[in-house]
Design a protein around this motif. Structure first.
Motif, PDB file in Angstrom:
ATOM      1  N   LYS A 158      -5.322   5.554  13.552  1.00 41.16           N
ATOM      2  CA  LYS A 158      -4.731   6.683  14.142  1.00 41.16           C
ATOM      3  C   LYS A 158      -3.058   6.267  14.333  1.00 41.16           C
ATOM      4  O   LYS A 158      -2.607   6.425  15.169  1.00 41.16           O
ATOM      5  CB  LYS A 158      -4.885   6.618  15.506  1.00 41.16           C
ATOM      6  N   VAL A 159      -2.132   5.738  13.051  1.00 35.84           N
ATOM      7  CA  VAL A 159      -1.306   5.868  12.759  1.00 35.84           C
ATOM      8  C   VAL A 159      -0.223   7.223  12.838  1.00 35.84           C
ATOM      9  O   VAL A 159      -1.551   8.793  12.289  1.00 35.84           O
ATOM     10  CB  VAL A 159      -0.855   5.434  11.669  1.00 35.84           C
ATOM     11  N   GLU A 160       0.975   7.336  12.929  1.00 38.05           N
ATOM     12  CA  GLU A 160       1.148   8.970  13.472  1.00 38.05           C
ATOM     13  C   GLU A 160       1.846   9.822  12.165  1.00 38.05           C
ATOM     14  O   GLU A 160       1.799   8.825  11.073  1.00 38.05           O
ATOM     15  CB  GLU A 160       2.885   8.953  13.668  1.00 38.05           C
ATOM     16  N   LYS A 170      10.947   6.482  12.597  1.00 41.23           N
ATOM     17  CA  LYS A 170      10.937   6.031  13.874  1.00 41.23           C
ATOM     18  C   LYS A 170      10.723   4.054  12.862  1.00 41.23           C
ATOM     19  O   LYS A 170      11.223   3.425  13.480  1.00 41.23           O
ATOM     20  CB  LYS A 170       9.052   5.566  14.296  1.00 41.23           C
ATOM     21  N   GLU A 171      10.163   4.178  12.020  1.00 41.73           N
ATOM     22  CA  GLU A 171      10.226   2.856  11.087  1.00 41.73           C
ATOM     23  C   GLU A 171      11.547   2.518  10.042  1.00 41.73           C
ATOM     24  O   GLU A 171      11.745   1.171   9.896  1.00 41.73           O
ATOM     25  CB  GLU A 171       8.591   2.294  10.330  1.00 41.73           C
ATOM     26  N   MET A 225       0.372  -1.107  -0.107  1.00 42.04           N
ATOM     27  CA  MET A 225       0.002  -0.100   0.117  1.00 42.04           C
ATOM     28  C   MET A 225       0.692   1.571   0.203  1.00 42.04           C
ATOM     29  O   MET A 225       1.839   1.580   0.421  1.00 42.04           O
ATOM     30  CB  MET A 225      -0.698   0.160   0.944  1.00 42.04           C
ATOM     31  N   PRO A 226       0.108   2.021  -0.402  1.00 38.53           N
ATOM     32  CA  PRO A 226       1.260   3.469  -0.749  1.00 38.53           C
ATOM     33  C   PRO A 226       1.396   4.487   0.925  1.00 38.53           C
ATOM     34  O   PRO A 226       1.756   5.680   1.023  1.00 38.53           O
ATOM     35  CB  PRO A 226       0.728   4.181  -1.301  1.00 38.53           C
ATOM     36  N   ASP A 227       0.547   3.956   1.336  1.00 39.11           N
ATOM     37  CA  ASP A 227       0.630   4.625   2.915  1.00 39.11           C
ATOM     38  C   ASP A 227       2.004   5.063   4.025  1.00 39.11           C
ATOM     39  O   ASP A 227       2.233   6.202   3.766  1.00 39.11           O
ATOM     40  CB  ASP A 227      -0.419   4.256   3.986  1.00 39.11           C
ATOM     41  N   LEU A 228       3.012   4.848   3.406  1.00 36.59           N
ATOM     42  CA  LEU A 228       4.620   4.577   3.997  1.00 36.59           C
ATOM     43  C   LEU A 228       4.821   5.494   2.629  1.00 36.59           C
ATOM     44  O   LEU A 228       6.238   6.087   2.920  1.00 36.59           O
ATOM     45  CB  LEU A 228       4.823   3.929   4.325  1.00 36.59           C
ATOM     46  N   SER A 285      -2.889   5.275   7.310  1.00 30.70           N
ATOM     47  CA  SER A 285      -2.558   6.666   7.661  1.00 30.70           C
ATOM     48  C   SER A 285      -3.247   7.121   8.888  1.00 30.70           C
ATOM     49  O   SER A 285      -3.699   6.986   9.265  1.00 30.70           O
ATOM     50  CB  SER A 285      -3.203   7.452   6.050  1.00 30.70           C
ATOM     51  N   PHE A 286      -2.294   8.879   9.015  1.00 30.89           N
ATOM     52  CA  PHE A 286      -1.897   9.935   9.663  1.00 30.89           C
ATOM     53  C   PHE A 286      -3.768   9.827  10.155  1.00 30.89           C
ATOM     54  O   PHE A 286      -4.415  10.240   9.306  1.00 30.89           O
ATOM     55  CB  PHE A 286      -1.726  10.142   9.326  1.00 30.89           C
ATOM     56  N   LEU A 287      -4.468   9.711  10.788  1.00 32.06           N
ATOM     57  CA  LEU A 287      -5.287  10.324  11.899  1.00 32.06           C
ATOM     58  C   LEU A 287      -6.504   9.381  10.719  1.00 32.06           C
ATOM     59  O   LEU A 287      -7.802   9.659  11.344  1.00 32.06           O
ATOM     60  CB  LEU A 287      -6.454  11.527  11.565  1.00 32.06           C
ATOM     61  N   GLY A 288      -5.951   8.189  10.140  1.00 34.15           N
ATOM     62  CA  GLY A 288      -7.229   7.009   9.520  1.00 34.15           C
ATOM     63  C   GLY A 288      -7.866   6.601  10.638  1.00 34.15           C
ATOM     64  O   GLY A 288      -7.619   6.627  11.893  1.00 34.15           O
TER      65      GLY A 288
END
Ligand SMILES: Cc1cc2nc3c(=O)[nH]c(=O)nc-3n(C[C@H](O)[C@H](O)[C@H](O)COP(=O)(O)OP(=O)(O)OC[C@H]3O[C@@H](n4cnc5c(N)ncnc54)[C@H](O)[C@@H]3O)c2cc1C
Length: 361
Positions: free
Chosen positions: A344-346, A354-355, A285-288, A338-341
């Motif tokens: 609630k990831v950062e 971090k990752e 997935m492209p979220d990162l 994704s963020f606020l999805g």
């Protein structure tokens, strides 16, 4: 040594550049009739920059990319949510985080390899190992035999399917689509050295500069099944630039990409003298925003493995041993959302540190 690379995308071209620099006879086979002209922008991280520079493309990359000094996050009312300063990332991580126009990146790679050498109109149908040779067969009836075949045919790789299968795609039930487009940067009121994003749990949209006076916007909305529903979601975000951004973007240049969760991670990349690279090896997935970065790292790792030894099996073993566990870890990280999805990831810049950097990937 004769190497056939199936797929003339970011991975295939960067692998070709790396292996050609060792004096190998490299051929790139691409199913399209020309270099991909569509596809908006990309956010590339320091790990991508380190790999691209490692392939000898430091100056070219510097010339086409825009350094991002900040990641800024706001809510739907334009109230700040977070700010991440990335000005010292080149010192800390060896390269900046950048925005880049995808076509400029593909053209840079094609020029470095030799655009005229790419064999367009060659769609790989199947591959096989025969003794110590690998062969690929194309839908135009031609075949190619080499000492090595690299499957760089993207996320829906036919080569991966033929060799191992087992990777299934299902529409992401939170963000089923990503919409994106390239517009003029001076048309919108954003920091020209930042990624500027507006986020709510139900939807978000971010903008980055990508050079040449252009900006790339991209976003997703939970439950939106088409462009109208996506645009409607932001109509009342009048304290942000989003309604204007969407209204000045011609509809016919907006790219709609369906997003799929991936079930099953490729458990083996190398089969005899055929190996996988890029999205074919690690669909995510492209979220990162790590797919292309991981692809460039694959290309450099493959080159470096062959620089160490002339033994093909040994080099492929080293390449896969180094890259598969690291890339699979990134695939897992990219599945978080994704963020606020929903989960609630950062923010993505925080996650990157971090990752990715903390694991030295
Ligand atoms: C919406 C979206 C946003 C993204 N944003 C980012 C981002 O910001 N940062 C980032 O790092 N990554 C991002 N990615 C991921 C990135 O686009 C990919 O990881 C990257 O393009 C992988 O490169 P590749 O060469 O493996 O595949 P591709 O770039 O897809 O290239 C594969 C090539 O193979 C060709 N091909 C396919 N089948 C065949 C065949 N049978 N025979 C011959 N040729 C074939 C295709 O035509 C294509 O040219 C994003 C992805 C998506 C979907």
């Amino acid at each position: 040594m004769r190497v056939g690379i199936c797929g003339g995308g970011l991975g295939g071209l960067s692998a070709a550049i790396g292996l050609a620099s060792l004096g190998f006879e490299v051929e790139v086979f691409e199913k399209s009739s020309s270099l991909r002209a569509t596809g908006a922008g990309l956010n590339l991280w320091p790990n991508a920059g380190r790999a691209i520079c490692g392939l000898g493309l430091r100056d070219q990359y510097g010339a086409i990319s825009v350094k991002l000094d900040r990641y800024l996050g706001y809510d739907a009312n334009g109230k700040p949510l977070f700010e991440q300063d990335t000005r010292d990332w080149p010192r800390k991580y060896g390269a900046p985080s950048v925005g880049v126009y995808r076509l400029a990146l593909s053209s840079m790679l094609a020029t470095a390899y030799g655009l005229e050498k790419i064999k367009f109109g060659h769609e790989v149908r199947s591959v096989e190992n025969k003794g110590d040779k690998a062969i690929c067969h194309f839908s135009n009836g031609e075949s190619y035999a080499g000492d090595l075949i690299v499957g760089a045919d993207g996320i829906y790789s036919v080569i991966r399917d033929q060799l191992i299968g087992g990777v299934k795609f299902r529409p992401n039930d939170h963000h089923a689509y990503r919409w994106r487009a390239v517009i003029d940067l001076d048309e919108i009121d954003v920091d020209p050295a930042a990624q500027t994003g507006f986020y709510t749990p139900g939807g978000w949209l971010s903008v980055i500069p990508i050079g040449g006076g252009k900006a790339y916007w991209f976003g997703s909305v939970s439950g939106a099944r088409n462009l109208d529903e996506f645009i409607d979601y932001f109509r009342c975000w009048t304290h942000t630039h989003i309604p204007r951004t969407l209204s000045i973007t011609p509809r016919d240049i907006i790219v709609e990409s369906p997003l799929y969760d991936v079930d099953g991670i490729p458990y083996q990349w190398t089969h005899g003298r055929i190996t996988l690279l890029g999205d074919a090896a690690h669909p995510m997935m492209p979220d990162l925003a790590q797919g292309a970065s991981q692809t460039f790292i694959d290309a450099l790792a493959l080159r470096n493995a062959f620089a160490k030894t002339k033994d093909i099996d040994q080099a492929l073993h080293e390449y896969e041993n180094e890259r598969r566990p690291a890339a699979n870890y990134v695939v897992k990280c990219s599945q978080k959302g994704s963020f606020l999805g929903r989960n609630k990831v950062e923010p993505v810049a925080v996650r990157y540190e971090k990752e990715i950097e903390s694991q030295n990937i």
